[in-house]
Structures are given as C-alpha cells and as structure tokens.
Design a protein around this motif. Structure first.
Motif, PDB file in Angstrom:
ATOM      1  N   SER A 101      20.489 -27.492  36.728  1.00  0.00           N
ATOM      2  CA  SER A 101      19.362 -27.645  37.651  1.00  0.00           C
ATOM      3  C   SER A 101      19.205 -26.468  38.600  1.00  0.00           C
ATOM      4  CB  SER A 101      19.527 -28.935  38.458  1.00  0.00           C
ATOM      5  OG  SER A 101      20.727 -28.905  39.211  1.00  0.00           O
ATOM      6  N   LYS A 102      20.311 -25.789  38.930  1.00  0.00           N
ATOM      7  CA  LYS A 102      20.240 -24.648  39.835  1.00  0.00           C
ATOM      8  C   LYS A 102      20.146 -23.314  39.099  1.00  0.00           C
ATOM      9  CE  LYS A 102      22.750 -26.994  43.567  1.00  0.00           C
ATOM     10  NZ  LYS A 102      23.926 -26.953  44.477  1.00  0.00           N
ATOM     11  N   GLY A 103      20.041 -23.382  37.779  1.00  0.00           N
ATOM     12  CA  GLY A 103      19.914 -22.167  36.987  1.00  0.00           C
ATOM     13  C   GLY A 103      18.495 -21.996  36.464  1.00  0.00           C
ATOM     14  N   ASP A 104      18.395 -21.395  35.282  1.00  0.00           N
ATOM     15  CA  ASP A 104      17.077 -21.122  34.696  1.00  0.00           C
ATOM     16  C   ASP A 104      16.788 -21.949  33.453  1.00  0.00           C
ATOM     17  OD1 ASP A 104      16.246 -18.946  36.500  1.00  0.00           O
ATOM     18  OD2 ASP A 104      17.957 -17.888  35.637  1.00  0.00           O
ATOM     19  N   PHE A 105      17.800 -22.591  32.884  1.00  0.00           N
ATOM     20  CA  PHE A 105      17.593 -23.340  31.653  1.00  0.00           C
ATOM     21  C   PHE A 105      18.708 -24.367  31.483  1.00  0.00           C
ATOM     22  CE2 PHE A 105      20.077 -19.547  30.752  1.00  0.00           C
ATOM     23  CZ  PHE A 105      21.138 -20.023  29.997  1.00  0.00           C
ATOM     24  N   TYR A 106      18.487 -25.314  30.575  1.00  0.00           N
ATOM     25  CA  TYR A 106      19.501 -26.292  30.182  1.00  0.00           C
ATOM     26  C   TYR A 106      19.926 -26.006  28.748  1.00  0.00           C
ATOM     27  CZ  TYR A 106      18.415 -29.318  34.195  1.00  0.00           C
ATOM     28  OH  TYR A 106      18.238 -29.822  35.457  1.00  0.00           O
ATOM     29  N   THR A 107      21.130 -26.439  28.384  1.00  0.00           N
ATOM     30  CA  THR A 107      21.541 -26.507  26.988  1.00  0.00           C
ATOM     31  C   THR A 107      21.845 -27.965  26.677  1.00  0.00           C
ATOM     32  OG1 THR A 107      23.922 -26.243  27.380  1.00  0.00           O
ATOM     33  CG2 THR A 107      22.604 -24.219  27.184  1.00  0.00           C
ATOM     34  N   SER A 108      21.939 -28.291  25.385  1.00  0.00           N
ATOM     35  CA  SER A 108      22.249 -29.678  25.008  1.00  0.00           C
ATOM     36  C   SER A 108      23.552 -30.142  25.628  1.00  0.00           C
ATOM     37  CB  SER A 108      22.320 -29.792  23.481  1.00  0.00           C
ATOM     38  OG  SER A 108      21.089 -29.480  22.887  1.00  0.00           O
ATOM     39  N   GLY A 109      24.517 -29.239  25.720  1.00  0.00           N
ATOM     40  CA  GLY A 109      25.822 -29.594  26.258  1.00  0.00           C
ATOM     41  C   GLY A 109      25.816 -29.879  27.745  1.00  0.00           C
ATOM     42  N   ASN A 110      24.760 -29.498  28.425  1.00  0.00           N
ATOM     43  CA  ASN A 110      24.685 -29.742  29.860  1.00  0.00           C
ATOM     44  C   ASN A 110      23.854 -30.966  30.206  1.00  0.00           C
ATOM     45  OD1 ASN A 110      25.273 -26.631  29.696  1.00  0.00           O
ATOM     46  ND2 ASN A 110      25.866 -27.286  31.743  1.00  0.00           N
ATOM     47  N   VAL A 111      23.348 -31.646  29.192  1.00  0.00           N
ATOM     48  CA  VAL A 111      22.620 -32.889  29.417  1.00  0.00           C
ATOM     49  C   VAL A 111      23.611 -34.038  29.217  1.00  0.00           C
ATOM     50  CG1 VAL A 111      20.607 -34.259  28.770  1.00  0.00           C
ATOM     51  CG2 VAL A 111      20.542 -31.777  28.548  1.00  0.00           C
ATOM     52  N   GLY A 112      24.499 -34.254  30.187  1.00  0.00           N
ATOM     53  CA  GLY A 112      25.528 -35.269  30.061  1.00  0.00           C
ATOM     54  C   GLY A 112      26.650 -34.826  29.143  1.00  0.00           C
ATOM     55  N   ASP A 113      27.523 -35.783  28.775  1.00  0.00           N
ATOM     56  CA  ASP A 113      28.687 -35.453  27.953  1.00  0.00           C
ATOM     57  C   ASP A 113      28.570 -35.943  26.521  1.00  0.00           C
ATOM     58  OD1 ASP A 113      28.909 -38.175  28.315  1.00  0.00           O
ATOM     59  OD2 ASP A 113      30.970 -38.137  29.034  1.00  0.00           O
ATOM     60  N   ALA A 114      27.494 -36.674  26.182  1.00  0.00           N
ATOM     61  CA  ALA A 114      27.390 -37.282  24.860  1.00  0.00           C
ATOM     62  C   ALA A 114      27.282 -36.251  23.747  1.00  0.00           C
ATOM     63  CB  ALA A 114      26.190 -38.232  24.812  1.00  0.00           C
ATOM     64  N   HIS A 147       3.151 -18.910  14.943  1.00  0.00           N
ATOM     65  CA  HIS A 147       4.278 -18.012  15.207  1.00  0.00           C
ATOM     66  C   HIS A 147       3.929 -16.542  14.993  1.00  0.00           C
ATOM     67  CE1 HIS A 147       6.537 -21.810  13.750  1.00  0.00           C
ATOM     68  NE2 HIS A 147       6.252 -21.898  15.037  1.00  0.00           N
ATOM     69  N   LEU A 148       2.651 -16.240  14.830  1.00  0.00           N
ATOM     70  CA  LEU A 148       2.264 -14.877  14.481  1.00  0.00           C
ATOM     71  C   LEU A 148       2.416 -13.882  15.632  1.00  0.00           C
ATOM     72  CD1 LEU A 148      -0.841 -15.447  12.183  1.00  0.00           C
ATOM     73  CD2 LEU A 148       1.562 -15.093  11.549  1.00  0.00           C
ATOM     74  N   GLN A 149       2.608 -14.375  16.839  1.00  0.00           N
ATOM     75  CA  GLN A 149       2.848 -13.469  17.968  1.00  0.00           C
ATOM     76  C   GLN A 149       4.329 -13.389  18.333  1.00  0.00           C
ATOM     77  OE1 GLN A 149       0.606 -11.301  19.503  1.00  0.00           O
ATOM     78  NE2 GLN A 149      -0.365 -11.919  17.578  1.00  0.00           N
ATOM     79  N   GLY A 150       5.188 -13.821  17.420  1.00  0.00           N
ATOM     80  CA  GLY A 150       6.619 -13.753  17.673  1.00  0.00           C
ATOM     81  C   GLY A 150       7.075 -14.836  18.623  1.00  0.00           C
ATOM     82  N   SER A 151       8.320 -14.708  19.088  1.00  0.00           N
ATOM     83  CA  SER A 151       8.893 -15.784  19.903  1.00  0.00           C
ATOM     84  C   SER A 151       9.622 -15.283  21.148  1.00  0.00           C
ATOM     85  CB  SER A 151       9.890 -16.589  19.051  1.00  0.00           C
ATOM     86  OG  SER A 151      10.992 -15.769  18.657  1.00  0.00           O
ATOM     87  N   LEU A 152       9.542 -14.012  21.450  1.00  0.00           N
ATOM     88  CA  LEU A 152      10.245 -13.475  22.617  1.00  0.00           C
ATOM     89  C   LEU A 152       9.650 -14.069  23.889  1.00  0.00           C
ATOM     90  CD1 LEU A 152      12.284 -11.564  23.935  1.00  0.00           C
ATOM     91  CD2 LEU A 152      10.603  -9.726  23.716  1.00  0.00           C
ATOM     92  N   ARG A 153      10.493 -14.719  24.682  1.00  0.00           N
ATOM     93  CA  ARG A 153      10.063 -15.390  25.899  1.00  0.00           C
ATOM     94  C   ARG A 153      11.125 -15.227  26.982  1.00  0.00           C
ATOM     95  NH1 ARG A 153       6.307 -15.508  22.968  1.00  0.00           N
ATOM     96  NH2 ARG A 153       5.024 -17.292  22.320  1.00  0.00           N
ATOM     97  N   GLY A 154      10.694 -15.480  28.214  1.00  0.00           N
ATOM     98  CA  GLY A 154      11.626 -15.532  29.323  1.00  0.00           C
ATOM     99  C   GLY A 154      11.694 -16.934  29.892  1.00  0.00           C
ATOM    100  N   TYR A 155      12.826 -17.246  30.541  1.00  0.00           N
ATOM    101  CA  TYR A 155      12.957 -18.509  31.283  1.00  0.00           C
ATOM    102  C   TYR A 155      13.476 -18.189  32.671  1.00  0.00           C
ATOM    103  CZ  TYR A 155      11.914 -21.157  27.125  1.00  0.00           C
ATOM    104  OH  TYR A 155      11.268 -21.672  26.025  1.00  0.00           O
ATOM    105  N   TYR A 156      12.656 -18.576  33.643  1.00  0.00           N
ATOM    106  CA  TYR A 156      12.960 -18.268  35.035  1.00  0.00           C
ATOM    107  C   TYR A 156      12.757 -19.531  35.863  1.00  0.00           C
ATOM    108  CZ  TYR A 156      12.719 -15.922  39.589  1.00  0.00           C
ATOM    109  OH  TYR A 156      12.932 -15.535  40.891  1.00  0.00           O
ATOM    110  N   GLN A 157      13.849 -20.024  36.439  1.00  0.00           N
ATOM    111  CA  GLN A 157      13.816 -21.245  37.240  1.00  0.00           C
ATOM    112  C   GLN A 157      13.124 -22.378  36.489  1.00  0.00           C
ATOM    113  OE1 GLN A 157      12.203 -20.210  41.098  1.00  0.00           O
ATOM    114  NE2 GLN A 157      13.867 -18.776  41.532  1.00  0.00           N
TER     115      GLN A 157
END
Length: 366
Positions: A45-58, A251-261
């Motif tokens: 929550s205090k970073g820029d993104f989540y991963t599956s492993g950070n959504v609880g312990d399941a 997907h013709l414009q590629g997938s490069l993206r940023g994640y900020y807050q």
C-alpha cells in the motif's frame, strides 16, 4: 542524482540518445540510485504496486502446498530457489507453511532467496533470518547442477527491453534523448544485430506503426537460470503473451508501462527513478529456450487455474462472524480475489517446465 546520470549517458552516446534498454537499465538498476536498488518501499500500500504474494498469505501457502507435493510425490529434491525474491514476504509464507505442516521436509529443506538489491536482501534477513533453512544471495553464481524447484514471481517483466517499431515501411528502434530539458523519444534505423537475430529466429514480422518489445535481457537471464538446473521444476509466474496474442490489435502499441503510487502511467519517461517500469513477457520465447536446454513444457496456465489446481481453496476458512472487516473475512476476500473471474490472477500466467523427472511423475495434483 539519476537525472544527471541520464544526461551523461545521453551526451556521451554517439547518436546523443540511448536505447530504451539502456534507459530502463539506468533508471531501474543504477547502483544506489536506481528504482529497484535504492532504499525505497516499492511493494504494498505504501509502494507503487502489489504482487500476488503481498495479497495476504494464501498465495504463498498454495505454492508451498504444491512444493510439498512435488517433493513427496514426484521425487523432487527439497531445495527451493526463488529468483527475484524481493522483500522476502513470499518466502516467509512458504517457509512458515512447510515448518507447520511437514517437519521431515523442513529439516532437510534449503530455501535460497536470490535478489541483486542490497536493500531487498537486508529486508529479507529481517523477515526470514530466523530460519536456518533460508539463505540470501545476490546471484545464482554459487549454484550449479541444481536439483529442486526454481521459481520466479514477476521477475522478467521488470527487465530492460529494446523497443522497435515499423515506421514508413522500415524497422526502427526507439531511442531516448533530451530536448529542452525533457526526455523524448526519437526513431533510429534498426541496426542492432542481436535484435535482428531475435526477430529472424522467431519469424516475427510487424505491421505499419506496430511497436514491439524485444527482451534480450530476459533471454540472457533465463539462459543463466536454465543452465544451472540439472533436474526438477522451473516455475515462472508473470504477465505476458504468446506470439499469437502479440498480434492482436489491443497489443499493437506494445506493453511498456510505468506504475507510480498504484497508478498506471503510459508514458515510460515520466518520473525516472521514482516509477516502476514493466513489460509483458514473451512466453513462447521461454518455452523455446527451455526445450533447447532439455526442459519439458508442462503447460501455460492462467494463475487462478493454477492456484485452484494447487489447493488454494483449502485456505478458505468457515466463519460465522458478521464483521466484514474481521481478519478471517478479509483473508477470505483476498483469496476470492485471486481465483474469481475478473480478479487479480487473470492478469498473470504460470509457465511450468520440468527436467529429468520420471515419466510417470504428475507435477500437478489431479
């Protein structure tokens, strides 16, 4: 500072511009100041993104349950290597599950957390340092002829890529330069022989104005990983596409993206050093590399399908509480978010590959 470093890189380059690969490498991995290596909270929550492993312990417990199955039922050695282990949260959840449920495996287990960031290795030590089974490492260099389970979760999407485009009938590479104090893109003729070889080897063709990310760094890092595995399981969890899917109009414009807050930013040149940069990975390329190295393709799954096969429903808990904010209720919601259609897992794929396992070994439970 990072902006000064970028200016120096651009000014010193022959064409006064750097490839997107070099730009991403600079803003993400420059020692002490790059996004992934400096002391900054990135996940949660205090970073820029989540991963599956950070959504609880399941999520971690489901992986651990499957790892136990592989060790007990498929004869895989009790050695687990997590490449790109980040803050160690996923490792902690896996280790706790095995410690609580499988004392015999626990005693013989080795869990190696590989991460190039000194900051992450420090956090890992604080989180799993109490377990003698856990070892932190900056790279895989000390491990060869590995027997066991090697896995990554959102590793390859964070590696630098080259960006190419078909423009006015010719292939060009997109470079980054500076104009009037701002970072901007410029097109240069595509002359990089490694990019051309990648396109030729995979018979990749682009249509006019199509952009495409060429993952040479991913190929290099994946080759390092597979070259060290003698037998066992290779598990890759990430978001990405097959070559057929890359041709779809969306997907013709590629997938490069940023994640900020926790906001998705389409302009990859914004917030250099303060923003995560990601791309969708090329799963067909990983499958091809694995086959050349003696790995068997065990399938490419949507993450929720994989989690259901590995027993995530066993993590749901019955409760009669009416409080929707109780720990049990929140945990059950997190699990449902990982498995329901339209949820978090639909963005992720799980690639399973094996090497030198018995022919009758079923690596996924029935």
């Amino acid at each position: 500072m990072l902006k000064d470093h970028l200016k120096e890189l651009i000014a010193s380059s022959p064409q006064k511009g750097i490839s997107y690969h070099d730009y991403m490498d600079a803003v993400l991995y420059t020692p002490n100041i790059g996004y992934y290596v400096r002391q900054k909270k990135k996940i949660g929550s205090k970073g820029d993104f989540y991963t599956s492993g950070n959504v609880g312990d399941a999520f971690g417990r489901s992986l651990a349950r499957w790892f136990v199955y592989l060790i007990k039922m498929c004869g895989v050695s009790p050695r687990i290597i997590e490449v790109g282990a980040g803050d160690g949260k996923l490792a902690y959840d896996i280790l706790v599950f095995i410690k609580e449920t499988e004392p015999l495996i626990w005693e013989s287990l080795t869990y190696i957390l590989v991460d190039g960031s000194p900051y992450h290795r420090k956090i890992q030590q604080e989180r799993v340092g109490m377990f003698k089974q856990a070892v932190s490492a900056a790279s895989l260099e000390n491990w060869t002829n590995v027997n066991g389970i090697v896995f990554s979760n959102e590793l390859f999407d964070a590696l630098p890529v080259h960006v190419i485009e078909k423009y006015e009938g010719a292939l060009v590479e997109i470079f980054v330069t500076e104009k009037a104090g701002h970072l901007v893109e410029v097109r240069e003729p595509l002359v990089n022989p490694d990019i051309l070889a990648y396109l030729t080897d995979r018979a990749i063709t682009l249509i006019e104005k199509q952009r495409y990310e060429v993952p040479l760094k991913m190929v290099q890092e994946y080759e390092k990983i597979v070259s060290r595995i003698q037998s066992g399981i290779l598990l890759t969890i990430d978001y990405g596409y097959t070559e057929r899917e890359w041709k779809e109009p969306a997907h013709l414009q590629g997938s490069l993206r940023g994640y900020y807050q926790h906001e998705m930013i389409k302009d990859a040149l914004m917030y250099p050093g303060d923003m995560d940069l990601t791309t969708h990975i090329h799963f067909d390329t990983l499958i091809e590399i694995g086959k050349r190295r003696g790995f068997f393709d065990q399938g490419l799954y949507i993450q929720n399908e994989f989690l259901l096969k590995t027993g995530i429903l066993e993590e749901l808990k019955d409760h009669k509480e009416t409080d929707p904010f109780s720990e049990t209720a929140k945990r059950n919601r997190a699990i449902r978010g990982l498995i329901f259609p339209g949820g978090y897992s639909e963005h992720f794929r799980v690639l399973l590959q094996s090497k030198n396992l018995a022919e009758e070994a079923r690596i996924l439970p029935e």
